[in-house]
Design a protein around this motif. Structure first.
Motif, PDB file in Angstrom:
ATOM      1  N   HIS A  50       0.679  -1.311  -0.209  1.00  0.00           N
ATOM      2  CA  HIS A  50      -0.430   0.154  -0.283  1.00  0.00           C
ATOM      3  C   HIS A  50       0.776   1.475  -0.201  1.00  0.00           C
ATOM      4  O   HIS A  50       0.763   2.550   0.051  1.00  0.00           O
ATOM      5  N   SER A  51       2.026   0.911  -0.638  1.00  0.00           N
ATOM      6  CA  SER A  51       3.026   2.347  -0.337  1.00  0.00           C
ATOM      7  C   SER A  51       2.795   3.106  -1.025  1.00  0.00           C
ATOM      8  O   SER A  51       2.838   4.725  -0.585  1.00  0.00           O
ATOM      9  N   THR A  52       2.670   2.817  -1.894  1.00  0.00           N
ATOM     10  CA  THR A  52       2.636   3.658  -3.373  1.00  0.00           C
ATOM     11  C   THR A  52       1.199   4.642  -3.143  1.00  0.00           C
ATOM     12  O   THR A  52       0.366   5.220  -3.722  1.00  0.00           O
ATOM     13  N   LEU A  53       0.362   3.893  -3.179  1.00  0.00           N
ATOM     14  CA  LEU A  53      -1.298   4.232  -3.399  1.00  0.00           C
ATOM     15  C   LEU A  53      -1.350   5.415  -1.454  1.00  0.00           C
ATOM     16  O   LEU A  53      -1.556   6.570  -2.114  1.00  0.00           O
ATOM     17  N   LEU A  54      -0.015   5.157  -0.922  1.00  0.00           N
ATOM     18  CA  LEU A  54      -0.502   5.789   0.413  1.00  0.00           C
ATOM     19  C   LEU A  54       0.190   7.445  -0.076  1.00  0.00           C
ATOM     20  O   LEU A  54      -0.232   8.589  -0.338  1.00  0.00           O
ATOM     21  N   ALA A  55       1.460   7.000  -0.864  1.00  0.00           N
ATOM     22  CA  ALA A  55       2.025   8.330  -1.341  1.00  0.00           C
ATOM     23  C   ALA A  55       1.497   9.170  -2.691  1.00  0.00           C
ATOM     24  O   ALA A  55       1.202  10.314  -2.600  1.00  0.00           O
ATOM     25  N   VAL A  56       0.843   8.181  -3.717  1.00  0.00           N
ATOM     26  CA  VAL A  56       0.502   8.870  -4.465  1.00  0.00           C
ATOM     27  C   VAL A  56      -1.003   9.721  -4.195  1.00  0.00           C
ATOM     28  O   VAL A  56      -1.540  10.866  -4.233  1.00  0.00           O
ATOM     29  N   ASN A  57      -2.148   9.479  -2.909  1.00  0.00           N
ATOM     30  CA  ASN A  57      -2.866   9.823  -2.336  1.00  0.00           C
ATOM     31  C   ASN A  57      -2.677  10.767  -1.528  1.00  0.00           C
ATOM     32  O   ASN A  57      -3.020  12.721  -1.646  1.00  0.00           O
ATOM     33  N   SER A  75      -9.564  -3.023   1.431  1.00  0.00           N
ATOM     34  CA  SER A  75     -10.179  -4.579   1.357  1.00  0.00           C
ATOM     35  C   SER A  75     -10.341  -5.053   0.164  1.00  0.00           C
ATOM     36  O   SER A  75     -11.333  -6.866   0.090  1.00  0.00           O
ATOM     37  N   GLY A  76      -9.034  -5.541  -0.584  1.00  0.00           N
ATOM     38  CA  GLY A  76      -9.596  -5.471  -1.438  1.00  0.00           C
ATOM     39  C   GLY A  76      -9.858  -5.285  -3.154  1.00  0.00           C
ATOM     40  O   GLY A  76      -9.875  -6.060  -3.857  1.00  0.00           O
ATOM     41  N   VAL A  77     -11.133  -4.567  -2.817  1.00  0.00           N
ATOM     42  CA  VAL A  77     -12.095  -4.035  -4.391  1.00  0.00           C
ATOM     43  C   VAL A  77     -10.791  -3.359  -5.123  1.00  0.00           C
ATOM     44  O   VAL A  77     -11.634  -3.616  -6.367  1.00  0.00           O
ATOM     45  N   ALA A  78      -9.852  -2.716  -4.812  1.00  0.00           N
ATOM     46  CA  ALA A  78      -9.525  -1.954  -5.274  1.00  0.00           C
ATOM     47  C   ALA A  78      -8.544  -2.805  -6.419  1.00  0.00           C
ATOM     48  O   ALA A  78      -8.786  -2.265  -7.746  1.00  0.00           O
ATOM     49  N   ASP A  79      -8.150  -3.255  -5.902  1.00  0.00           N
ATOM     50  CA  ASP A  79      -6.928  -4.285  -6.869  1.00  0.00           C
ATOM     51  C   ASP A  79      -7.648  -5.106  -8.094  1.00  0.00           C
ATOM     52  O   ASP A  79      -8.052  -4.872  -9.167  1.00  0.00           O
ATOM     53  N   ARG A  80      -9.025  -5.531  -6.898  1.00  0.00           N
ATOM     54  CA  ARG A  80      -9.948  -6.075  -8.407  1.00  0.00           C
ATOM     55  C   ARG A  80      -9.922  -6.036  -9.276  1.00  0.00           C
ATOM     56  O   ARG A  80     -10.283  -5.797 -10.448  1.00  0.00           O
ATOM     57  N   VAL A  81     -10.512  -4.335  -9.238  1.00  0.00           N
ATOM     58  CA  VAL A  81     -11.249  -3.712 -10.259  1.00  0.00           C
ATOM     59  C   VAL A  81     -10.125  -3.359 -11.275  1.00  0.00           C
ATOM     60  O   VAL A  81      -9.667  -2.637 -12.447  1.00  0.00           O
ATOM     61  N   ARG A  82      -9.066  -2.618 -10.141  1.00  0.00           N
ATOM     62  CA  ARG A  82      -8.190  -2.319 -11.197  1.00  0.00           C
ATOM     63  C   ARG A  82      -6.935  -2.956 -11.808  1.00  0.00           C
ATOM     64  O   ARG A  82      -6.457  -2.662 -13.018  1.00  0.00           O
ATOM     65  N   ASP A  83      -7.097  -4.817 -11.093  1.00  0.00           N
ATOM     66  CA  ASP A  83      -6.469  -5.583 -12.501  1.00  0.00           C
ATOM     67  C   ASP A  83      -6.708  -5.931 -14.034  1.00  0.00           C
ATOM     68  O   ASP A  83      -6.679  -6.010 -14.609  1.00  0.00           O
ATOM     69  N   THR A  84      -8.216  -5.276 -14.449  1.00  0.00           N
ATOM     70  CA  THR A  84      -9.045  -5.447 -15.156  1.00  0.00           C
ATOM     71  C   THR A  84      -9.073  -3.789 -16.186  1.00  0.00           C
ATOM     72  O   THR A  84      -9.455  -3.669 -17.198  1.00  0.00           O
TER      73      THR A  84
END
Length: 250
Positions: A73-80, A233-242
């Protein structure tokens, strides 16, 4: 590639973003942009800043591929944090900021344009938040500054876009011009603003920010909490992988 600043003899700073192919900014890009806008605003010789971009569009948001390369989650935190810094830099800039928007203005682009003081848009400009298709949330705060509340909700839930002409009709775009006239028209508005007394224009910017009904910093950070919840929750990765499977280049 990156963020560059040039100066006009008439008190205008031009901050230009160039992250090909679509100006989807990596983490460091958001910080570079924030630093450039803040530096321009602090310059006592500058009375207006124009924010522009090179290439196909104004801004395509964050670099999704950079997020996909990080299993944590480090990149997500950084980009936020980076997005929050860049959006705040535009809003808090000591002088007015004119956004010159051509092509697509998506995701983080809405945060930048929505926090600008004025927008000049090309006829081909489109504005929207495809966040729900990208496994993210955020920038509804800024879209709400561009369109009425119910339209903001519909655009957000559907990931559809609005045209420059539509935003002009709502009063959030100052002027719509052919793409080849975009920068010239944005600079013309900036020079008109910069003709005012430098001290008064800075006081005016602070005064207008002070009467805003919504605290854009706090509102956006509130939204980002849900972005991080989606990540945990994992939903972000699930959607982002598409993302990108439709052949869209990023």
């Amino acid at each position: 590639m990156g963020v560059s600043t040039s100066h006009s003899a008439k008190g205008v700073a031009l901050v230009t973003v160039a992250f090909p192919p679509v100006n989807a900014l990596p983490v460091h890009g958001w910080y570079e942009l924030a630093d450039a806008v803040r530096a321009a605003g602090r310059d006592p010789d500058i009375r207006c800043v124009v924010l522009a971009a090179e290439g196909r569009g104004f801004n395509a948001g964050v670099d999704i591929k950079e997020l996909q390369r990080d299993p944590g989650h480090s990149t997500l935190l950084a980009v936020n944090r980076g997005c929050a810094e860049a959006f705040a830099a535009v809003y808090d800039c000591e002088v007015p900021v004119v956004a010159a928007v051509g092509g697509f203005c998506l995701g983080g682009g809405i945060g930048l344009a929505g926090n600008a003081d004025a927008i000049v848009a090309a006829e081909d400009a489109t504005f929207g938040l495809p966040e729900l298709d990208r496994g993210a949330l955020g920038a509804a705060t800024h879209l709400a500054r561009l369109v009425p509340p119910h339209l903001m909700r519909a655009l957000y839930y559907t990931s559809r876009t609005a045209t420059a002409a539509e935003l002009h009709a709502h009063g959030s775009v100052w002027k719509v011009v052919p793409r080849e006239e975009l920068l010239t028209s944005a600079l013309e508005l900036a020079h008109e603003i910069a003709a005012k007394d430098g001290t008064l224009i800075r006081l005016a910017k602070a005064a207008i920010n002070g009467i805003d009904p919504v605290d854009v910093r706090r509102s956006y950070r509130f939204e980002q909490g849900f972005t991080f919840e989606a990540g945990l929750s994992g939903v972000a990765d699930r959607v982002r992988d598409t993302f990108g499977r439709d052949g869209e280049e990023r």
